[in-house]
Design a protein around this motif. Sequence first.
Motif, short mmCIF file in Angstrom:
data_model
loop_
_atom_site.label_atom_id
_atom_site.label_comp_id
_atom_site.label_asym_id
_atom_site.label_seq_id
_atom_site.Cartn_x
_atom_site.Cartn_y
_atom_site.Cartn_z
N GLU A 1 104.06 5.20 31.96
CA GLU A 1 103.92 5.26 30.51
C GLU A 1 104.95 4.36 29.84
N VAL A 2 104.47 3.28 29.25
CA VAL A 2 105.34 2.39 28.49
C VAL A 2 105.41 2.93 27.07
N GLN A 3 106.63 3.18 26.60
CA GLN A 3 106.84 3.74 25.27
C GLN A 3 107.43 2.67 24.35
N LEU A 4 106.63 2.24 23.37
CA LEU A 4 107.08 1.21 22.44
C LEU A 4 108.06 1.80 21.43
N VAL A 5 109.16 1.08 21.22
CA VAL A 5 110.13 1.44 20.19
C VAL A 5 110.23 0.23 19.26
#
Length: 577
Positions: free
Chosen positions: A209-213
């Motif tokens: 899971e890539v979590q964009l910030v």
Amino acid sequence: MELNGTIQFSRGGSMLNVRRLLAVVLVLLIAFTSVLATVPSAKAETITTIEVYIGKNTGTVNGKATTLEQGALIKSGRTLVPLRFITEAMGATLVWDAVTRTANITLAGNKIALTIDKTVAKVNGYDVTLDAPAAIINSKTVVPMRFVAESMGAIIAWNATLKKVTVQFSMDWLKNKAIVPFWEAMAAALGTSLKGLTDEFNATHPSMEVQLVQMANYTTLQTKTIGAIAAKDPPLIAQAYENWAAQYATGFYLSTFDSYINGSNGLSKAEIADFFPKMWDSSKLADGKRYMMPFNKSNVVLYYNKDMFKAAGITRAPTTWQEFADDCAKLNKVDDKGDQIQWGASHTPSVDLWYGLVYAYGGRVLNDTYDQVLFANNNGVKAGTQLFADLFAKKYMHYTTAYGDQTDLGVGKAGMTFGSVAGRTYYEQAIAGKFELGEAPLPAGPAGEAAALYGTNIVMFGNAPKYTQRQKDAAWAYIKWFTSPHTQAVWAAQTGYMPARQSSLKDPVLIAAYAAKPETRAGLEQLSGSVLEPPTGGWNDARNKITTNLQNIFLGKVTVADGLKKMAQDVQAVIHK
């Protein structure tokens, strides 16, 4: 269980009593130790390991040999294995639709659908383009092993020497995903595209899971990343310009990509050769190490008002800088009172545009080792800078700040301006359909075309202790996927950025996008003549010095010669930092 008893020895106690007491203590200690031994430890991950060899009809599942109904083979660069073998080995449910010749695979809520001879499959509702489709060989259904395995949350490795493919999978990975924090600064339509693509990656790689910030802008991104490094808490991956990466590399958390590129889930020689050479070269620092991978690469192009050009009798975009100056004069307008009502062009002083201008006029900014300024006394650089200074002085070009040039073009007060290939959507919003927008490569100078290649890359802070190997492998999987030909085609079509891969130009998605708006190829048309800006930490401060001195020159506060001399001194003073 606790031992709270106290043993006391009276002066008159016999040795026998002492021995009895010691025996009791020993029995209790043995019992206590046995209880501790039975306390369960933390549950270890249960990992299934599957191995197949190209050209062999045998494979192994957790070390146990099994016979394949069809040997593993390579087609279109992808390993194909029997459908039933891979699904059963991973514990998935398989339903075959004989009418449509579609294999429907389900595992822990993740759904895959592959149709024989179709290059598009479905994974959790997303269309996924396959290099090699499912096929029937010797009456047996075979499927691309990497695609099926990764779509169910497994990891896969290739051993070229042994021609062996290894798949590892754990149901625990689907429950405890490998989290990848990604700090980025993509706004508006660019951010929408990035989120959509990242959602697709997460859905088609269910153990990751890539979590964009998202940061407000690039300045905020850089400031917060530097702060996070100082606090020993950097993100796993982040956008970064080359000179930012040079600064980050001094913090020891930044890791190179060489081990991933050359690893078991790396890039083949053909895949590396498929990157546009300029973009591949831009991902190295001055020490030759590859700390970056291409992300949102762009260059500066010319935007212009086609209706205004037609009214002025100009039939095409300027192809030389002298033609640009001549067109500015033709487009310039004043009213009866002598007040300016239309400029030939509007421009906010830009390091990136000036950097390309230097090379177009036969100059260079720095030497090959990035430690010596070369432009101060170059007559070509003086001529190119003087051309711009004269246009500002004659008011043929409007001096603007921030995005004032976009506003001027949008309201019809300027005929031309310069901007990133990814900025077209902003210009279209400013124009709001009032006239037809043109886009063209930058004009050429006496030494030919030259445009600075800019836009950011992705870096990985893989040396930060907080991240596990699973997280780092997931980060690489995302970067590899994002820079793959089809994803790059979609990214370019949606944003206007240039694709990093040459084969993306053959993708139907990008073919359709360029067919609809042929001029959006302008950046690609000048890519071969692109020049790379210095990948050194001091270049960040140098850019600020160049901007200040360009402003002074174009506002007429200093002569071109004196301004360039001062600029050279300022850049030389900071370039070593």
